[in-house]
Design an enzyme around this catalytic site. Structure first.
Site, PDB file in Angstrom:
ATOM      1  N   LEU A   1     -76.489 -82.108 -54.222  1.00 45.04           N
ATOM      2  CA  LEU A   1     -76.332 -81.533 -55.478  1.00 45.04           C
ATOM      3  C   LEU A   1     -74.607 -81.716 -55.285  1.00 45.04           C
ATOM      4  O   LEU A   1     -73.889 -81.539 -56.018  1.00 45.04           O
ATOM      5  CB  LEU A   1     -76.182 -79.510 -55.456  1.00 45.04           C
ATOM      6  CG  LEU A   1     -77.751 -80.031 -54.945  1.00 45.04           C
ATOM      7  CD1 LEU A   1     -78.082 -78.224 -54.462  1.00 45.04           C
ATOM      8  CD2 LEU A   1     -78.038 -80.453 -56.264  1.00 45.04           C
TER       9      LEU A   1
ATOM     10  N   LYS B   1     -71.620 -84.432 -38.700  1.00 43.77           N
ATOM     11  CA  LYS B   1     -70.423 -83.643 -38.924  1.00 43.77           C
ATOM     12  C   LYS B   1     -69.609 -83.052 -37.606  1.00 43.77           C
ATOM     13  O   LYS B   1     -68.292 -82.381 -37.355  1.00 43.77           O
ATOM     14  CB  LYS B   1     -71.173 -82.293 -39.454  1.00 43.77           C
ATOM     15  CG  LYS B   1     -71.500 -81.639 -40.461  1.00 43.77           C
ATOM     16  CD  LYS B   1     -71.842 -80.129 -40.415  1.00 43.77           C
ATOM     17  CE  LYS B   1     -71.843 -80.346 -42.474  1.00 43.77           C
ATOM     18  NZ  LYS B   1     -72.120 -78.968 -42.697  1.00 43.77           N
TER      19      LYS B   1
ATOM     20  N   TYR C   1     -81.772 -73.044 -49.880  1.00 46.63           N
ATOM     21  CA  TYR C   1     -81.164 -73.031 -51.689  1.00 46.63           C
ATOM     22  C   TYR C   1     -82.631 -71.993 -52.358  1.00 46.63           C
ATOM     23  O   TYR C   1     -82.166 -73.466 -53.549  1.00 46.63           O
ATOM     24  CB  TYR C   1     -80.289 -74.684 -52.262  1.00 46.63           C
ATOM     25  CG  TYR C   1     -79.438 -75.222 -51.300  1.00 46.63           C
ATOM     26  CD1 TYR C   1     -78.521 -74.508 -51.195  1.00 46.63           C
ATOM     27  CD2 TYR C   1     -79.771 -76.259 -51.501  1.00 46.63           C
ATOM     28  CE1 TYR C   1     -77.112 -75.154 -49.840  1.00 46.63           C
ATOM     29  CE2 TYR C   1     -78.722 -76.918 -50.563  1.00 46.63           C
ATOM     30  CZ  TYR C   1     -77.812 -76.177 -50.357  1.00 46.63           C
ATOM     31  OH  TYR C   1     -76.472 -77.249 -49.116  1.00 46.63           O
TER      32      TYR C   1
END
Ligand code: ATR
Length: 281
Positions: free
Chosen positions: A15, A64, A225
């Site tokens: 998103l 990450k 989410y």
């Protein structure tokens, strides 16, 4: 035009492009943000090629931790957590890495529940990358204690050991998620439950936490989410519950501020995320 991106694998449903493009438009910055799916094994070629043309980028699963090896400098939060989700290209061409996930969680807890992290006791479900960034940030923000419950106990233990080394005065514990007696002990002192496993992503996923251990005075924050089974159970138990939207928006807002030096238009970012999620249903 300034160029920004998110890299990950998979990254197609992110998103972040919609959220950041709307934010750039709102402050009148001529900038473009897109998603790059970097195949496993291609991180190095991305970092030596395309990455050098970007003013900044976000990093998501599974890069990450690996991306840190290619950066010139890490800020203290990214260095202690060993996790980078935001990279900024400096004017001299060097690259800096930051982690804004923990900040996103902290802001989300404050806005959703009015909870301040300092002095609070957290029970964190999961011991993967998301749990890791959360636990390091919570303890760096003076949480009194963090307990980690995970399906694979030795992963919870390994994360707890690292946290104890970094934060020797904090109280840190690990438990197998299947041991309900131990979980009940940890719940007793928990002020907030933070859910960071991937259980709940699929509509028929069970809750990762026994509903009989939920308490009306223990807010539940689920990083997923959507309205998960855990969020529903928490509501039935009379507890405050929130999903991960607010965390997504605030980690994004912090990245935006690191890149642009300007206040992020948080309300616009939240609206874009909520609209995009509503369309996915
Ligand atoms: P992320 O970066 O999103 O945290 P990850 O590092 O792959 O992803 O971690 C996933 C987390 O979800 C882990 O804590 C994992 O538990 P294990 O360490 O036991 O694998 C947890 N998880 C994933 N699927 C799960 C399931 N079906 N039941 C319980 N926990 C699950």
């Amino acid at each position: 035009m300034e160029k920004y991106a998110i890299i990950g694998h998979p990254v197609g449903h992110s998103l972040s492009p919609a959220m950041h493009n709307a934010a750039f438009a709102e402050i009148g910055l001529d900038a473009d943000y897109r998603a790059f799916d970097v195949e496993p094994g291609n991180l190095e070629s991305f970092m030596e090629g395309l990455a050098k043309e970007l003013n900044g980028f976000n990093v998501t699963v599974p890069y990450k931790s690996a991306v840190a090896d290619y950066l010139d400098q890490l800020d203290v939060g990214a260095a202690t957590a060993g996790s980078v989700n935001t990279v900024k290209r400096m004017d001299d061409g060097s690259s800096q890495g930051y982690s804004t996930d923990g900040y996103g969680l902290e802001k989300a807890l404050e806005e959703s529940f009015g909870v301040k992290v300092a002095g609070k006791n957290f029970l964190v479900l999961g011991a993967g990358g998301a749990a890791r960034a959360a636990c390091f940030h919570l303890l760096a923000s003076s949480a009194a204690s963090v307990s980690i419950a995970n399906r694979t106990f030795n992963k919870a233990e390994a994360l707890a050991d690292e946290l104890k080394r970094q934060f020797p005065i904090a109280s840190v514990e690990a438990a197998p998620a299947s041991n309900s007696e131990k979980l009940a002990n940890l719940v007793e002192r928990a002020d907030v439950l933070v859910q960071s496993t991937s259980l709940g992503l699929r509509p028929d996923d069970p809750s990762p936490f026994p509903k009989e251990l939920l308490r009306a005075d223990m807010p539940v924050f689920d990083m997923i989410y959507k309205r998960t089974r855990l969020i529903e159970d928490a509501g039935k138990a009379g507890a405050l519950a929130a999903n991960g939207i607010e965390m997504l928006v605030h980690q994004g807002a912090k990245s935006f501020e690191i890149w642009t030096g300007k206040n992020a238009p948080v309300a616009t970012m939240r609206r874009v995320v909520e609209n995009a999620l509503a369309k996915m249903k």
